[in-house]
Design a protein around this motif. Structure first.
Motif, short mmCIF file in Angstrom:
data_model
loop_
_atom_site.label_atom_id
_atom_site.label_comp_id
_atom_site.label_asym_id
_atom_site.label_seq_id
_atom_site.Cartn_x
_atom_site.Cartn_y
_atom_site.Cartn_z
N GLN A 160 0.16 1.66 -3.07
CA GLN A 160 1.34 0.79 -3.04
C GLN A 160 1.28 -0.28 -4.12
O GLN A 160 2.24 -0.46 -4.90
CB GLN A 160 1.44 0.10 -1.69
CG GLN A 160 2.05 0.91 -0.58
CD GLN A 160 2.22 0.05 0.67
OE1 GLN A 160 1.42 0.09 1.58
NE2 GLN A 160 3.28 -0.73 0.68
N ASP A 201 6.20 1.63 -3.73
CA ASP A 201 5.90 0.51 -2.84
C ASP A 201 7.03 0.30 -1.84
O ASP A 201 6.79 0.06 -0.64
CB ASP A 201 5.69 -0.74 -3.68
CG ASP A 201 5.27 -1.94 -2.83
OD1 ASP A 201 4.64 -1.72 -1.78
OD2 ASP A 201 5.59 -3.07 -3.21
N ARG A 221 -2.81 -4.18 -0.75
CA ARG A 221 -1.59 -4.07 -1.57
C ARG A 221 -1.40 -5.34 -2.40
O ARG A 221 -1.09 -5.27 -3.61
CB ARG A 221 -0.39 -3.84 -0.67
CG ARG A 221 0.97 -3.96 -1.35
CD ARG A 221 2.09 -3.69 -0.36
NE ARG A 221 3.38 -3.99 -0.94
CZ ARG A 221 4.00 -5.17 -0.84
NH1 ARG A 221 3.42 -6.16 -0.18
NH2 ARG A 221 5.18 -5.35 -1.41
#
Length: 342
Positions: A165, A173, A223
């Motif tokens: 992501q 994402d 992330r």
């Protein structure tokens, strides 16, 4: 191999956090001891010497006719007084410190089960006349092993998902975030109730089911680290030199992302142990009869006249979670860049 100054500083800070440092050693000692639960609490002898032959019932199954051909070829019950008299007439036996397994029924109790603590049953028995101390030893082992397995697998999947992501961003994402929002809103308990009505959950089925949802715990953190790290100069230089995306993620960004991730692992482990105990308490966990800390809590709730059950459950489960939280605090301080070595 010499340690880097950064590693030495982190270890020094971890050792200086005496509460977490000693909690780690206590937890490791308890875990290592319970790994050999069969040699500590068992209704089979460790060693049998009979008629000039050696037997090891703790690691191998024997039948009664192995000791006397006139007996039936059934599994040897070493708690049977007749079989014990037969063996002791021509040899001897060495028993574990606790002569009960997690499913052994304590016979000849002075009072109806659940029986209070005594010299035979140091923590008493539950309402099925099973030794509580033996069930605690086995239950601690299976709870911690379940927690370790779930934590490791969910961390691997969560870190990989967060890395993808954060590194690629954009549409990847966006779609991944929408999927996590939908998947995270699924009613896990209701799904588990439906699952348990179809099949009987066991260790691996519960692990697979909880893994479907638990991997999202670290995804957001990883992330964010990859979103920040992908625009750093050395990462852009590596990509300009033609280094593959996988190598950039693995060698250049992941080590920095793992610093923040490692601080959450002890807390994730404590959460995994709590999840299994909660499911066992509700009756949707391990199969009936399995040694479980959650089942011990349920025993205490159902037998208020036997306070040793609830006290044992509280002390054991609360103690495990407290040790893990203290370890997590020490790890968090060790990886905090604002902390200085003592």
């Amino acid at each position: 191999m010499p340690r880097s100054p950064l590693t030495q500083r982190r270890l020094a800070i971890f050792r200086a956090h005496s509460r977490g440092y000693w909690s780690m050693w206590i937890f490791l000692a308890l875990f290592i001891v319970t790994l050999f639960a069969e040699f500590i609490a068992n209704d089979r002898p460790l060693v049998v010497r009979y008629d000039n032959h050696w037997y090891f019932p703790v690691v191998k199954d024997y039948s009664e006719d192995d000791f006397d051909k006139s007996l039936m070829p059934l599994g040897a019950d070493f708690t049977d007084p007749e079989l014990r008299k037969l063996i002791e007439a021509k040899g001897w036996m060495i028993w574990p410190a606790i002569p009960f397994s997690y499913a052994t029924i304590s016979k000849n109790l002075p009072v109806p089960a659940p029986a209070p603590p005594s010299w035979s049953n140091l923590l008493g028995t539950d309402d099925q006349a099973r030794d509580v101390l033996a069930r605690v030893i086995y239950g601690f082992r299976i709870s911690v092993l379940f927690g370790f397995t779930l934590t490791i697998l969910s961390s691997v999947i969560g870190i990989a998902a967060g890395a993808v992501q954060g590194f690629y961003g954009g549409l990847t994402d966006l779609l991944f975030q929408r999927f996590i929002e939908i998947w995270g809103g699924m009613p896990q308990l209701f799904l588990l109730i439906i699952l348990s009505s179809i099949i009987t959950p066991n260790f691996w089925i519960l692990l697979a089911f909880l893994l479907l949802f638990s991997w999202m715990g670290l995804t957001g953190l990883v992330r964010a680290e990859f979103l920040r790290g992908r625009n750093l100069d050395y990462v852009r230089a590596a990509r300009a030199l033609g280094v593959s995306d996988g190598a950039v993620m693995w060698r250049h960004i992941l080590p920095n992302a793992m610093v923040a991730t490692l601080t959450f692992l002890p807390f994730t482990l404590s959460g995994s142990v709590t999840i299994l105990a909660s499911l066992d308490f509700l009756g949707f966990g391990l199969p009936p009869g399995s040694p479980s800390l959650g089942e011990l809590v349920s025993q205490g709730k159902n037998n208020l006249q036997a306070p040793w059950l609830s006290i044992t459950a509280f002390v054991v489960l609360g103690g495990v979670l407290t040790l893990l939280i203290f370890i997590g605090e020490a790890v968090r301080d060790a990886f905090d860049p604002r902390r200085t070595a003592p």
